[in-house]
Design a protein around this motif. Structure first.
Motif, PDB file in Angstrom:
ATOM      1  N   ARG A 240       0.789  -1.242  -0.009  1.00  0.00           N
ATOM      2  CA  ARG A 240      -0.072  -0.177  -0.035  1.00  0.00           C
ATOM      3  C   ARG A 240       0.970   1.403   0.216  1.00  0.00           C
ATOM      4  O   ARG A 240       0.421   2.332  -0.280  1.00  0.00           O
ATOM      5  N   ASP A 241       2.086   1.123   0.351  1.00  0.00           N
ATOM      6  CA  ASP A 241       2.963   2.203   0.294  1.00  0.00           C
ATOM      7  C   ASP A 241       3.481   2.592  -0.840  1.00  0.00           C
ATOM      8  O   ASP A 241       3.365   1.871  -1.900  1.00  0.00           O
ATOM      9  N   LEU A 242       4.384   3.690  -1.245  1.00  0.00           N
ATOM     10  CA  LEU A 242       4.807   4.119  -2.368  1.00  0.00           C
ATOM     11  C   LEU A 242       6.095   3.446  -2.705  1.00  0.00           C
ATOM     12  O   LEU A 242       6.336   3.131  -3.804  1.00  0.00           O
ATOM     13  N   GLY A 243       6.839   3.222  -1.913  1.00  0.00           N
ATOM     14  CA  GLY A 243       8.178   2.516  -2.022  1.00  0.00           C
ATOM     15  C   GLY A 243       9.105   3.599  -2.610  1.00  0.00           C
ATOM     16  O   GLY A 243       9.298   4.972  -2.217  1.00  0.00           O
ATOM     17  N   PHE A 244      10.162   3.262  -3.315  1.00  0.00           N
ATOM     18  CA  PHE A 244      11.209   3.976  -3.931  1.00  0.00           C
ATOM     19  C   PHE A 244      10.772   4.429  -5.443  1.00  0.00           C
ATOM     20  O   PHE A 244      10.449   3.525  -5.943  1.00  0.00           O
ATOM     21  N   VAL A 245      10.783   5.744  -5.362  1.00  0.00           N
ATOM     22  CA  VAL A 245      10.709   6.379  -7.050  1.00  0.00           C
ATOM     23  C   VAL A 245      11.829   7.092  -7.102  1.00  0.00           C
ATOM     24  O   VAL A 245      12.060   8.064  -6.599  1.00  0.00           O
ATOM     25  N   ALA A 272       7.814  -5.233  -1.558  1.00  0.00           N
ATOM     26  CA  ALA A 272       8.895  -4.139  -2.328  1.00  0.00           C
ATOM     27  C   ALA A 272       8.551  -3.690  -3.377  1.00  0.00           C
ATOM     28  O   ALA A 272       7.882  -4.260  -4.354  1.00  0.00           O
ATOM     29  N   LYS A 273       8.566  -2.492  -3.299  1.00  0.00           N
ATOM     30  CA  LYS A 273       8.190  -1.447  -4.473  1.00  0.00           C
ATOM     31  C   LYS A 273       9.263  -0.676  -4.755  1.00  0.00           C
ATOM     32  O   LYS A 273       9.729   0.257  -4.002  1.00  0.00           O
ATOM     33  N   SER A 274       9.652  -0.525  -6.226  1.00  0.00           N
ATOM     34  CA  SER A 274      10.766   0.272  -6.726  1.00  0.00           C
ATOM     35  C   SER A 274      10.470   0.656  -8.244  1.00  0.00           C
ATOM     36  O   SER A 274      10.376  -0.298  -9.002  1.00  0.00           O
ATOM     37  N   VAL A 275      10.281   1.873  -8.540  1.00  0.00           N
ATOM     38  CA  VAL A 275      10.061   2.328 -10.022  1.00  0.00           C
ATOM     39  C   VAL A 275      11.140   3.353 -10.386  1.00  0.00           C
ATOM     40  O   VAL A 275      11.532   4.350  -9.312  1.00  0.00           O
ATOM     41  N   GLU A 302       4.696 -10.896  -5.612  1.00  0.00           N
ATOM     42  CA  GLU A 302       4.220  -9.909  -4.862  1.00  0.00           C
ATOM     43  C   GLU A 302       4.875  -8.415  -4.774  1.00  0.00           C
ATOM     44  O   GLU A 302       4.387  -7.511  -4.256  1.00  0.00           O
ATOM     45  N   THR A 303       6.000  -8.511  -5.504  1.00  0.00           N
ATOM     46  CA  THR A 303       6.723  -7.067  -5.814  1.00  0.00           C
ATOM     47  C   THR A 303       6.051  -6.348  -6.700  1.00  0.00           C
ATOM     48  O   THR A 303       5.252  -6.870  -7.759  1.00  0.00           O
ATOM     49  N   PHE A 304       6.272  -4.969  -6.731  1.00  0.00           N
ATOM     50  CA  PHE A 304       5.958  -4.073  -7.673  1.00  0.00           C
ATOM     51  C   PHE A 304       7.248  -3.265  -8.129  1.00  0.00           C
ATOM     52  O   PHE A 304       7.847  -2.454  -7.660  1.00  0.00           O
ATOM     53  N   TYR A 305       7.752  -3.915  -9.212  1.00  0.00           N
ATOM     54  CA  TYR A 305       9.113  -3.521  -9.774  1.00  0.00           C
ATOM     55  C   TYR A 305       8.802  -3.173 -11.230  1.00  0.00           C
ATOM     56  O   TYR A 305       8.227  -3.747 -12.032  1.00  0.00           O
ATOM     57  N   GLY A 306       9.402  -1.965 -11.888  1.00  0.00           N
ATOM     58  CA  GLY A 306       9.067  -1.392 -12.901  1.00  0.00           C
ATOM     59  C   GLY A 306       9.883  -0.128 -13.339  1.00  0.00           C
ATOM     60  O   GLY A 306      10.551   0.626 -12.641  1.00  0.00           O
ATOM     61  N   ILE A 340       1.881   7.259 -10.337  1.00  0.00           N
ATOM     62  CA  ILE A 340       3.139   7.139  -9.126  1.00  0.00           C
ATOM     63  C   ILE A 340       3.720   8.343  -9.070  1.00  0.00           C
ATOM     64  O   ILE A 340       4.052   8.847  -7.914  1.00  0.00           O
ATOM     65  N   SER A 341       3.978   9.174 -10.188  1.00  0.00           N
ATOM     66  CA  SER A 341       4.539  10.567  -9.947  1.00  0.00           C
ATOM     67  C   SER A 341       3.883  11.429  -9.237  1.00  0.00           C
ATOM     68  O   SER A 341       4.293  12.231  -8.546  1.00  0.00           O
ATOM     69  N   SER A 342       2.555  11.518  -9.177  1.00  0.00           N
ATOM     70  CA  SER A 342       1.639  12.173  -8.507  1.00  0.00           C
ATOM     71  C   SER A 342       1.804  12.307  -7.070  1.00  0.00           C
ATOM     72  O   SER A 342       1.411  12.948  -6.023  1.00  0.00           O
ATOM     73  N   ARG A 343       1.825  10.751  -6.744  1.00  0.00           N
ATOM     74  CA  ARG A 343       1.781  10.262  -5.218  1.00  0.00           C
ATOM     75  C   ARG A 343       3.262  10.956  -4.682  1.00  0.00           C
ATOM     76  O   ARG A 343       3.394  11.288  -3.454  1.00  0.00           O
TER      77      ARG A 343
END
Length: 353
Positions: A240-245, A272-275, A302-306, A340-343
């Motif tokens: 649910r968090d933003l993670g690393f952008v 983990a989330k990193s974009v 379960e990760t969100f990588y991209g 994502i950028s807006s968040r």
């Protein structure tokens, strides 16, 4: 009223950074100007609202050389989270125009060695250079559970995990294994992210002779499939968090790094989330982009990588074939990238006003 304090080797209010920090009452707002010089200190800073401003990244340098494998007086090892050069807690911290580094050396010999432990509710790093090897920058919080006993020994081992908001603007961050890691919502704008060349350097420990016989930690690197110079990120936040952008950053390997030897990240925890948005990357970036934990092709559903809008720097045949990326690495659409950028913009606005 805000306190203003001057640190200088010759004519300041204090001659060390830690003395200046200690002089600030917790509830006061303070700005500490740090003059040109090399400050060999391990600092702990936990204040309500404090700003540290140096004379420039090449002029004001804070350095220390603690490391995880160091044996303490009681026979235990120091561990990752007591190895920091600088710890920043409290409500709000702003660090500007200086270098913070951990000089312990190659993680294959010394283990993890943190330069910056960022744990304030709001962290703003502007024009700061952070250098090290394994685990250069820790963007707190810690994961909820440790994987091995006493793995989280350090300033926050017993505290409740809370999400922090962090912004890195025009910073340079270097390291190799998992060198930007943690569970924060962290935005990196216009930064330079460089992975060390591990293949062509010897194993050394700060202040010692080469340590070629060092035993590798199983989490440091996996070379069964091919040589890997490193992993830029190791996120551990929740889905649910933003993670690393990372936005408009320059990403790649140091001179000498092999093509395809640097991964954009691997998940320290499954969610983990990193974009990476509109970043410039060179040919050292691996065609799979992200690695699983414990192996390049380990499935991490379960990760969100991209990434989106990547710009290729120089000729890069190995990097151009997007079909080689791992199946669980997301194809971020333009609309998803904008969301994502807006968040991320909301976090930047909260931090910068």
């Amino acid at each position: 009223m805000s306190l203003t304090i001057h640190v200088s080797k010759t004519d300041g209010d204090f001659s060390t950074i830690q003395e200046a920090i200690n002089a600030v009452p917790y509830e006061e707002t303070a700005t500490i100007h740090i003059s040109e010089g090399v400050y060999n200190e391990k600092i702990f800073c936990e204040k309500r609202a404090i700003t540290l401003i140096g004379d420039g990244v090449d002029k004001t340098i804070l350095c220390f050389d603690d490391y995880a494998n160091e044996v303490m007086e009681d026979g235990s090892k120091r561990g990752t989270f007591r190895s920091y050069t600088a710890f920043f807690g409290g409500d709000r911290v702003h660090i500007k125009d200086m270098t913070i580094r951990n000089d312990a050396g190659d993680g294959r010999a010394v283990g993890q060695a943190i330069a910056v432990y960022a744990d304030a509710d709001i962290c703003f790093f502007e024009n700061v250079k952070m250098t090290g090897c394994q685990d250069t920058l820790f963007c707190a919080p810690l994961p909820r559970q440790e994987r091995k006993k006493n793995g989280f020994l350090g300033p926050r081992v017993m505290t409740e995990r809370r999400l922090t908001s962090q912004y890195y603007k025009n910073c340079t961050i270097t390291g190799d294994v998992d060198f930007i890691f943690g569970g924060a919502d962290a935005v990196f704008d216009d930064c330079t992210i460089i992975c060390n060349d591990r293949m062509h350097v010897g194993l050394t420990v700060a202040g010692s002779s080469p340590a070629g016989s060092a035993t590798l930690d199983k989490d440091q690197i996996d070379t069964r499939e091919r040589f890997i110079n490193g992993y830029i990120t190791a996120a551990c936040g929740l889905s649910r968090d933003l993670g690393f952008v990372f936005r408009n950053c320059r990403i790649g390997g140091a001179e000498g790094c092999e093509e395809g030897s640097v991964f954009l990240g691997r998940p320290w925890r499954d969610e983990a989330k990193s974009v990476f948005l509109h970043c410039t990357m060179d040919k050292t970036i691996a065609p799979e982009r992200f690695s699983g934990w414990g192996g390049i092709t380990v499935d991490q559903p379960e990760t969100f990588y991209g990434e989106f809008g990547t710009i290729l720097a120089g000729p890069s045949i190995i990097f151009a074939d997007l079909s080689q990326k791992n199946s669980w690495v997301k194809d971020i659409s333009e609309s998803e990238a904008a969301a994502i950028s807006s968040r991320a913009d909301l976090i930047v606005k909260r931090i910068c006003g």
